[in-house]
Structure formats: structure tokens, C-alpha cells
Design an enzyme around this catalytic site. Structure first.
Site, short mmCIF file in Angstrom:
data_model
loop_
_atom_site.label_atom_id
_atom_site.label_comp_id
_atom_site.label_asym_id
_atom_site.label_seq_id
_atom_site.Cartn_x
_atom_site.Cartn_y
_atom_site.Cartn_z
N ALA A 163 -33.38 19.53 1.24
CA ALA A 163 -32.69 19.42 -0.05
C ALA A 163 -32.55 17.95 -0.45
CB ALA A 163 -31.33 20.09 0.01
N ASP A 164 -32.18 17.11 0.50
CA ASP A 164 -32.06 15.67 0.22
C ASP A 164 -33.40 15.07 -0.19
OD1 ASP A 164 -29.41 14.73 0.47
OD2 ASP A 164 -29.50 14.89 2.64
N ILE A 165 -34.41 15.26 0.64
CA ILE A 165 -35.72 14.66 0.36
C ILE A 165 -36.34 15.28 -0.88
CG2 ILE A 165 -38.04 14.26 1.23
CD1 ILE A 165 -35.92 12.58 2.61
#
Length: 394
Positions: A172-174
Site C-alpha cells: 500500500a505504501d509503495i
């Protein structure tokens, strides 16, 4: 020799007003392409500087060092009038601002999109958050784990009936970082035509959901919610990890031609037109029995031998590598996915290599990950010069 002036984003100024992962990673990608990225940090610094459970020689963590190369650092107390004034002066010179405060926080600080737009109408202003700038969950704090759980990703990760499992890397972050870069570069190109920038709303939640193409296609097509499949795939079988004599390998016979080749290699021609395995729909329906049949044959040789045999026949296959094996192996090394960069405190420090290769204008490490406030004087002098000598305070 390629210099900074040759890189595609040379001349674009980005203010990185973000911490931890999604924002800093997005801004590092821009910096690697030549953008002048100024990391605007609170006096205490990006909290990632002190993260991770082991110490380096200096105060910055290895995680920080791997997400902040090619940037300059400026410390500002944005809660103070002086800090806010300096930020506004700096924003006049910027093309892009990336922030990841919780929705509403930048407005209270007076550095929100509308406030910056008033002094710089062409600004591309990217807000990264857990759940977006609007909606019933907008004001919730959110990290990668929450986004994976609440987007549906964790409902299809792992094995059916077992404990919840998240993806092993922060997808989700990347993912949000990549979508943010896609959005801001698109908006920047548009602003060159219209003279008007825009506010971009990027969230970990939306980004995680965008990865669910196959899963939601299955649900919308059948009405049945997807469930975990381990290493296998909902579109093809066999396409997963299988056990050989000495351990596991991954392989995929994803179409009828490859399936036929696999059966011939295994000396099981009876499986080619088998009433339970003869077509892709049948193999998907009877996956458990299929894999049991195949693993009885794979158990006769070691995984490396099977990989060589399948690759020779044109069947995709490979080993399951640890990170050290992947980064230090022959292909990871050839692709320079681990590189040494110079740092004033750490000396030589490892960084993950550039994920795409610009063959005409190769990326380069022009700046080490900055020390906290390392470029205060340099950046404030630039603002001072642009203001005709007026004083700017950190």
C-alpha cells in the site's frame, strides 16, 4: 558522462513535506530523475531517521538512508510564524509539494493547497494519507497494515482458514508512492499547457484497492468473494510453488501448450487430456488433486534440476530466493539492484538500486541522504537572493 542537467526532471523543484515511507519514496524517485527535492523536516527530523531496531554509526536509520538519497534537508518549525513564512517563500519557487499530514492538519498550519495556490497558482500539491481527503474514514490515522486489511488485500493473502497474513512488503505504501508520482507528473505536464496546477488526493487505501483487478473481476463475474490461494493463481493452474525432492520451486504452465510440454517432461502424457485436468477450467476446479499428482512426479528430482529442465522446454520456472540470494545473486548483481553510496558519517552505505533504467539519461546518486538540516544555510540563502536580500529565518 551524464550530469544532473541531462536528467529528465532537472529544473523541477519538489518540496518533500512528508515522513516515513510513501511520500519520501515518491520524492526520492523524482530526485533520482533529476528533480531538486528539498526535504522540509521538523526540527526533530523525519521520524524514520530514528526507526528500525538497530543502530548505524550516525543517528540515521538504514531505512531513512534508503528513501532519501539525492535530496537536500531544510528544518522548519511550521507551527511558528517564521517557519510558515519561510515555507511560503520557498513554495513560490516550487513546482510540486508532497505532504502526508493527516487531513486537515496542513490547513491548521496555513500551508494547505488553497494557501499555497494563492502565492503559486501552478503548484502541483500532492496530499498522501491513509484513507484520502474525503469520506467517512478520511480522518482516521492509517498505515500500510490498515490499508492492506481494510482494502481487501489481507482477505486473499495467505492460506484459506489460517491466521490473517499481510503481504510481506508494504504494497500500500509503495503503491501509493507510485500512483502519486504518476498523478503529479501528469498534472505537471498539464500545468505547462494551462498555467494552472491542482491538488492531488492519493491514499494508501485507494492504491491498495487498485491492485485487486483479478480478485474483483472474479467477484463481479461470479458473485463469490475471493479467498486466499497461497502461492497459486485464480486464472491458471498449475501456476504456483510446488514441492520437489529437496524443497520448493515456482513454475507456471499457464496455457494448453505449456501444459502439454509439462506433462511430456513429467512423462505423464495421460494427464494431457485427463477428464479432470485437460483444460484450464478443469485444472482450476480440481487444483488440489492436480498439484498432488504433479508433486508426486516433482518429488523424483531436486528443484534446481527441474528448473533447468523446464526452462530448457520454455516453461517459466524459478527458485524461491531469500533477499540476500536475490540481491547478491548473479542477476541482481548484474542489474545493480544493490549499490554502495558515499555518506559523510557512514562511509560506504548500501542502497537499493534504481528500479527502472533510463538508458539515455541514466540516474545517478548526486547527493547522499541528507543529514538533518544539512542544507539550511544553502536553501535559505537561495530564498534570500530571490527576495532581493530580505531575511528568511529557519
Amino acid at each position: 558522462m551524464i550530469t544532473a542537467s541531462n536528467l529528465p526532471l532537472n529544473g523541477i523543484r519538489v518540496l518533500d513535506v512528508s515522513q516515513v515511507m510513501a511520500g519520501p519514496f515518491a520524492c526520492m524517485l523524482l530526485a533520482d530523475m533529476g528533480a531538486d527535492v528539498i526535504k522540509v523536516e521538523p526540527p526533530t527530523g523525519d521520524q524514520t531517521r530514528g526507526a528500525m531496531g538497530f543502530k548505524m554509526k550516525g543517528p540515521d536509520s538504514m531505512g531513512f538512508l534508503n528513501m532519501n538519497r539525492n535530496k537536500r534537508s531544510l528544518t522548519l518549525d511550521l507551527k511558528s510564524e517564521e517557519g510558515k513564512k519561510t515555507f511560503h517563500e520557498l513554495a513560490k519557487t516550487a513546482d510540486v509539494i508532497v505532504e502526508n499530514y493527516r487531513p486537515g492538519a496542513v490547513k491548521r498550519l496555513g500551508i494547505d493547497y488553497e494557501s499555497i495556490k494563492a502565492v503559486n497558482p501552478k503548484i502541483i500539491y500532492v496530499s498522501i494519507s491513509g484513507f484520502g481527503q474525503s469520506g467517512p474514514w478520511a480522518h482516521r490515522p492509517g498505515f500500510d497494515l490498515m490499508a492492506q486489511a481494510m482494502s481487501g488485500i489481507m482477505s486473499v493473502t495467505g492460506y484459506k482458514g489460517e491466521k490473517p497474513v499481510k503481504a510481506g512488503v508494504p504494497v500500500a505504501d509503495i503503491g501509493c508512492a507510485l500512483f502519486a508520482v504518476y498523478g503529479l507528473l501528469s498534472a505537471y505536464i498539464g500545468a505547462q499547457k494551462t498555467g494552472v496546477g491542482q491538488h492531488i488526493d492519493a491514499s494508501l487505501f485507494d492504491s491498495a484497492m487498485a491492485f485487486s483487478i483479478w480478485d474483483m473481476s472474479e467477484y463481479w463475474g461470479t458473485g463469490v468473494p475471493p479467498t486466499p490461494l497461497g502461492t497459486s493463481n485464480k486464472m491458471s493452474a498449475p501456476y504456483q510453488a510446488v514441492k520437489a525432492r529437496d524443497g520448493y520451486l515456482v513454475m507456471g504452465a499457464t496455457n494448453q501448450k505449456l501444459w502439454t510440454k509439462l506433462c511430456e517432461l513429467l512423462q505423464r502424457p495421460d494427464l494431457i487430456d485427463h477428464p479432470e485436468y485437460g483444460t484450464i477450467p478443469l485444472r482450476l476446479k480440481n487444483r488440489e488433486g492436480l498439484i498432488e499428482e504433479l508433486e508426486n512426479e516433482f518429488a523424483k528430482r531436486d528443484s534446481a534440476e527441474w528448473i533447468d529442465i523446464m526452462l530448457e522446454a520454455g516453461i517459466p520456472a524459478g527458485p524461491i530466493l531469500s533477499y540476500p540470494e536475490a540481491f547478491e545473486g548473479e542477476h541482481g548483481s548484474y542489474r545493480r539492484m544493490a549499490m554502495d553510496i558515499d555518506h559523510p558519517i557512514e562511509g560506504k552505505v548500501k542502497n537499493i538500486g534504481f528500479p527502472v533504467k533510463m538508458l539515455g539519461t541514466p540516474q545517478q546518486v548526486r547527493r547522499h541522504p541528507p543529514l538533518l538540516g544539512e542544507h539550511n544555510d544553502e536553501i535559505l540563502a537561495e530564498i534570500n537572493a530571490l527576495n532581493g536580500g530580505g531575511k528568511a529565518e529557519p
